[in-house]
Scaffold this motif. Sequence first.
Motif, PDB file in Angstrom:
ATOM      1  N   LYS A 165       0.739  -1.216   0.077  1.00  0.00           N
ATOM      2  CA  LYS A 165      -0.108   0.081   0.176  1.00  0.00           C
ATOM      3  C   LYS A 165       0.943   1.210   0.054  1.00  0.00           C
ATOM      4  O   LYS A 165       0.414   2.463  -0.197  1.00  0.00           O
ATOM      5  N   GLN A 166       2.220   1.223   0.084  1.00  0.00           N
ATOM      6  CA  GLN A 166       3.029   2.394   0.231  1.00  0.00           C
ATOM      7  C   GLN A 166       4.087   2.237  -0.863  1.00  0.00           C
ATOM      8  O   GLN A 166       4.953   3.321  -1.066  1.00  0.00           O
ATOM      9  N   MET A 167       3.935   1.381  -1.650  1.00  0.00           N
ATOM     10  CA  MET A 167       5.003   1.205  -2.798  1.00  0.00           C
ATOM     11  C   MET A 167       4.748   1.968  -3.833  1.00  0.00           C
ATOM     12  O   MET A 167       3.900   2.358  -4.362  1.00  0.00           O
ATOM     13  N   ASP A 168       6.016   2.469  -4.344  1.00  0.00           N
ATOM     14  CA  ASP A 168       5.979   3.514  -5.605  1.00  0.00           C
ATOM     15  C   ASP A 168       5.214   2.593  -6.652  1.00  0.00           C
ATOM     16  O   ASP A 168       5.649   1.418  -6.891  1.00  0.00           O
ATOM     17  N   SER A 169       4.500   3.299  -7.475  1.00  0.00           N
ATOM     18  CA  SER A 169       3.774   2.580  -8.679  1.00  0.00           C
ATOM     19  C   SER A 169       4.740   1.781  -9.626  1.00  0.00           C
ATOM     20  O   SER A 169       4.533   1.046 -10.117  1.00  0.00           O
ATOM     21  N   SER A 170       5.962   2.393  -9.550  1.00  0.00           N
ATOM     22  CA  SER A 170       6.993   1.913 -10.674  1.00  0.00           C
ATOM     23  C   SER A 170       7.448   0.552 -10.036  1.00  0.00           C
ATOM     24  O   SER A 170       7.988  -0.099 -10.889  1.00  0.00           O
ATOM     25  N   VAL A 171       7.295   0.561  -9.077  1.00  0.00           N
ATOM     26  CA  VAL A 171       7.847  -0.778  -8.217  1.00  0.00           C
ATOM     27  C   VAL A 171       6.972  -1.986  -8.530  1.00  0.00           C
ATOM     28  O   VAL A 171       7.395  -3.036  -8.503  1.00  0.00           O
ATOM     29  N   ILE A 172       5.611  -1.581  -8.710  1.00  0.00           N
ATOM     30  CA  ILE A 172       4.641  -2.671  -8.536  1.00  0.00           C
ATOM     31  C   ILE A 172       4.772  -3.684  -9.685  1.00  0.00           C
ATOM     32  O   ILE A 172       4.645  -5.119  -9.432  1.00  0.00           O
ATOM     33  N   PRO A 173       5.207  -3.527 -10.756  1.00  0.00           N
ATOM     34  CA  PRO A 173       5.291  -4.562 -11.761  1.00  0.00           C
ATOM     35  C   PRO A 173       6.267  -5.510 -11.338  1.00  0.00           C
ATOM     36  O   PRO A 173       6.214  -6.661 -11.842  1.00  0.00           O
ATOM     37  N   TYR A 174       7.263  -5.290 -10.733  1.00  0.00           N
ATOM     38  CA  TYR A 174       8.331  -6.364  -9.980  1.00  0.00           C
ATOM     39  C   TYR A 174       7.817  -7.228  -8.809  1.00  0.00           C
ATOM     40  O   TYR A 174       8.527  -8.125  -8.327  1.00  0.00           O
ATOM     41  N   LEU A 175       6.375  -7.044  -8.787  1.00  0.00           N
ATOM     42  CA  LEU A 175       5.880  -8.007  -7.676  1.00  0.00           C
ATOM     43  C   LEU A 175       5.189  -9.093  -8.417  1.00  0.00           C
ATOM     44  O   LEU A 175       4.949 -10.224  -8.054  1.00  0.00           O
ATOM     45  N   PHE A 176       5.057  -9.125  -9.940  1.00  0.00           N
ATOM     46  CA  PHE A 176       4.171  -9.893 -10.567  1.00  0.00           C
ATOM     47  C   PHE A 176       5.091 -11.278 -11.041  1.00  0.00           C
ATOM     48  O   PHE A 176       6.341 -10.854 -11.343  1.00  0.00           O
ATOM     49  N   PRO A 177       4.633 -12.222 -11.463  1.00  0.00           N
ATOM     50  CA  PRO A 177       5.402 -13.832 -12.059  1.00  0.00           C
ATOM     51  C   PRO A 177       5.822 -13.039 -13.636  1.00  0.00           C
ATOM     52  O   PRO A 177       5.037 -12.273 -13.971  1.00  0.00           O
ATOM     53  N   SER A 178       6.905 -13.539 -13.704  1.00  0.00           N
ATOM     54  CA  SER A 178       7.215 -13.224 -15.489  1.00  0.00           C
ATOM     55  C   SER A 178       8.089 -14.441 -15.906  1.00  0.00           C
ATOM     56  O   SER A 178       7.701 -15.614 -15.200  1.00  0.00           O
ATOM     57  N   ARG A 179       8.579 -14.616 -17.138  1.00  0.00           N
ATOM     58  CA  ARG A 179       8.656 -15.489 -17.795  1.00  0.00           C
ATOM     59  C   ARG A 179       9.460 -16.824 -17.162  1.00  0.00           C
ATOM     60  O   ARG A 179       9.140 -17.961 -17.134  1.00  0.00           O
ATOM     61  N   TYR A 180      10.556 -16.260 -16.557  1.00  0.00           N
ATOM     62  CA  TYR A 180      11.375 -17.190 -15.967  1.00  0.00           C
ATOM     63  C   TYR A 180      11.356 -17.123 -14.324  1.00  0.00           C
ATOM     64  O   TYR A 180      12.091 -17.755 -13.749  1.00  0.00           O
ATOM     65  N   CYS A 181      10.571 -16.203 -13.884  1.00  0.00           N
ATOM     66  CA  CYS A 181      10.145 -16.184 -12.311  1.00  0.00           C
ATOM     67  C   CYS A 181       8.973 -16.634 -11.977  1.00  0.00           C
ATOM     68  O   CYS A 181       8.043 -15.681 -11.534  1.00  0.00           O
ATOM     69  N   GLN A 182       8.452 -17.652 -12.154  1.00  0.00           N
ATOM     70  CA  GLN A 182       6.850 -17.944 -11.656  1.00  0.00           C
ATOM     71  C   GLN A 182       6.843 -18.120 -10.120  1.00  0.00           C
ATOM     72  O   GLN A 182       6.346 -18.922  -9.527  1.00  0.00           O
ATOM     73  N   SER A 183       6.679 -16.773  -9.481  1.00  0.00           N
ATOM     74  CA  SER A 183       6.516 -16.718  -8.208  1.00  0.00           C
ATOM     75  C   SER A 183       5.031 -17.254  -7.835  1.00  0.00           C
ATOM     76  O   SER A 183       5.006 -17.487  -6.691  1.00  0.00           O
ATOM     77  N   ASP A 184       4.051 -17.255  -8.817  1.00  0.00           N
ATOM     78  CA  ASP A 184       2.811 -17.661  -8.377  1.00  0.00           C
ATOM     79  C   ASP A 184       2.730 -19.278  -8.060  1.00  0.00           C
ATOM     80  O   ASP A 184       2.195 -19.771  -7.202  1.00  0.00           O
TER      81      ASP A 184
END
Lengths: 249, 249, 249, 249
Positions: C95-114
């Motif tokens: 809730k306090q994170m800068d919006s530019s940082v939020i995309p780095y919370l999501f899973p990506s091709r080689y980093c299936q955090s989900d």
Amino acid sequence: MRFNISSELHYKIEAPSTIILNVHALQTASQEVVEESFSIEPHVSHEHFVSQSGDNRFVRLSTGDAKELVIRYRAHVNRTHELVPAAKLTQVAVKQMDSSVIPYLFPSRYCQSDKLSRLAWKMFGEIPDAYQKVAAISDWIFENVEYLRGSTDSQTSAFETITERAGVCRDFAHLGIAFCRALTIPARYFTGYAHQLEPPDFHACFEAYIGERWMLFDATRLAPLNGLVRIATGRDAADAAVAPIFGGV
Amino acid sequence: MRFNISSELHYKIEAPSTIILNVHALQTASQEVVEESFSIEPHVSHEHFVSQSGDNRFVRLSTGDAKELVIRYRAHVNRTHELVPAAKLTQVAVKQMDSSVIPYLFPSRYCQSDKLSRLAWKMFGEIPDAYQKVAAISDWIFENVEYLRGSTDSQTSAFETITERAGVCRDFAHLGIAFCRALTIPARYFTGYAHQLEPPDFHACFEAYIGERWMLFDATRLAPLNGLVRIATGRDAADAAVAPIFGGV
Amino acid sequence: MRFNISSELHYKIEAPSTIILNVHALQTASQEVVEESFSIEPHVSHEHFVSQSGDNRFVRLSTGDAKELVIRYRAHVNRTHELVPAAKLTQVAVKQMDSSVIPYLFPSRYCQSDKLSRLAWKMFGEIPDAYQKVAAISDWIFENVEYLRGSTDSQTSAFETITERAGVCRDFAHLGIAFCRALTIPARYFTGYAHQLEPPDFHACFEAYIGERWMLFDATRLAPLNGLVRIATGRDAADAAVAPIFGGV
Amino acid sequence: MRFNISSELHYKIEAPSTIILNVHALQTASQEVVEESFSIEPHVSHEHFVSQSGDNRFVRLSTGDAKELVIRYRAHVNRTHELVPAAKLTQVAVKQMDSSVIPYLFPSRYCQSDKLSRLAWKMFGEIPDAYQKVAAISDWIFENVEYLRGSTDSQTSAFETITERAGVCRDFAHLGIAFCRALTIPARYFTGYAHQLEPPDFHACFEAYIGERWMLFDATRLAPLNGLVRIATGRDAADAAVAPIFGGV
């Protein structure tokens, strides 16, 4: 110990199909089927047969034009239990293994032991005793995988469960098998009737070949090992599914 | 037809291991081993045995302290070929299938027929004739998968090959098997010596059970079907690998 | 601290292609590019541009008819290092994170955090402090994943590495990122020049967003963190590859 | 054309969490939000923000101690449609692509274009015209993938859908994106309100960058393209999910 078991399966059928049922209790040295009854309602043509490798008792039935089927199986089964001192359950070297056991060393559809090899050795490789090793695998699964209905489906395999950490008895068994095989311990899938499972259901566990016998392990700890009546064994659930259906898609 | 086959395998050994060799030509109704020789240099303890299901001839050897091993196998083999009219190669219904064949309907480690089911029916489901169906599968693989050395490894499975569209003979065979099983046609993995393969090597194909016999298909088209000498069959490469090794990791 | 860096890339070109090079040192608050030279031999048309999100400096070049290309980059770079007390590196709430940082919370091709979520919480969820948490992730990877050249390829992802337990710097970084994101800590991929890597090569690490800044972690421990010159950051290697090539297949 | 859109989301909350809502219609050159209302019941603290790359309008809210939340969004939106002659929708070469578009060439979590490369070139590589190529991809998906509710989950990716051949709008979009990127056509995920979808729901499609503009394609054919109101775009569903939730596990 004597068990009364019963199961009732209901099918709705869309197109004429063949079903291979795998619900009969096995007749083995330690498990005597005293009495049993099997019925299909309405009556459709079927035949009993025994699997080539292993002693699984199958019923193959053709649904014909039936739209619904009710299958009932009941049995009285006596099981005897031999107490084997853990000290006797030593690892059997591949060079001394009976050739009938060797196929259970290889990876199978849901037990990709080839992919878990390095992991298995890191986690359990240093436990010298074979029984302790398999017991540690079973304990680890119990402690680290969550029993969660609906979290997996019929395509889920050990390679997913080791990371996703949730599943049902089938997934617990597959993971146990994959770890054992990765450590060169033959392992196979076991399905049976569980005495005190709530809700009552078919149950799946795994067996590891140590001390020149197949020892049963249940990583779910849902049923007492001496409360299980054996239906079938196989390489994994692909071999020992309760009732694969072959019909039009 | 008479074949002279020979193979020579070289091993460097880091730690005492057990190797299960799968290089002997099979003795079957249509394949006679007239003469053969097998040697291990230096001599290490080993024994011959036959797989329980199927007739694969294995050698289990313990490397002991040997640091290098050279294994040589030579044989003269007579093969006879029966011409079966395609019209006789009809689909065998599950309800009429011999129980020894049923395991080859199930998915296995490298042939995830359960995942290819919808795809297989869309692609080949409407071809009525069983022989035409399997021939279409084999042709399709030949035309759509690129034979590319080094593009896959020992963990590659049909589920990857169907999308990645590259592989070697092992991958072509796995994909053929997965398609057949998805269409309720039993299928198995075949390894053998190929007469005219360049460079000479072990070769892998697949067999489909149609017309109540196992018919051989080679989706790579690298070797003439009547130029193959059978070594082993199995559910997939996990069963019929040339030489799985069991040693410390 | 001052670094002299240089790289030389050689390409053989089969068909006219476009290459997006990602070899230039970044210009940031803590990294000053004092002097640099860049050359392509033979000369082909190219242009410099900066990525929209982040400040990655790219060169896009068209090979034209060149059959071989040699690309050289040299730079003198000054880096300053700020010592941040670990106590300040606390977790930043979403809730306090800068919006530019939020995309780095999501899973990506080689980093299936989900897919690693349950696992990550079991392994690291109870460590209260954010810096300690990421340090524990980095240590765990170092201790449990084997650095093994050739064990992985450009399609390997964190979901495989967590089980197969082998890889190179790219794989170590992807796994670190996947764990962090699974724990709601933004994380990104870092590529750079490593001062003392043997053999000298591009290096990959990961950055975690804690204490409202991006902190660098190297789970391989191959290079000192203060010996790295930053080239690029991205969600994973898909974004920050050294030189993706777009040509005919 | 004017649209009245409305959505209502209900949440049961077990532990205080942060939700990033992605339900607001975008304000773009071709889409004017004439009037809108947004409410959260009970009122909890929240803030509006816009994504750094792209113009997605997010609401970040903290549930605090609320046990249930109802979120309502209503808007009147005017959309204009420009008819672009297909002949103008030519492929944009990588060497001429705007740098903001380049990230949409790379594989992402649910769109593993790197794994579909050979397949995509075999299937669509010979269609010379870019618009025809993407239209062929969209048609192929419509004809070969079954729209089947419940057949997939939030972890399903294009690599599975291409073989399993079933899914929902999200899966159709991911597959379209993966094919485009594999063919060096930038592609992105689109979420929106669908005018005539039954039951009314959020809808997902994909956009391909051809003719220097983003063109919308819907492989499900469930909604007319001119009946969609744009909410967000992203690399795939990981970027443009309707409402990712960050709380204790």
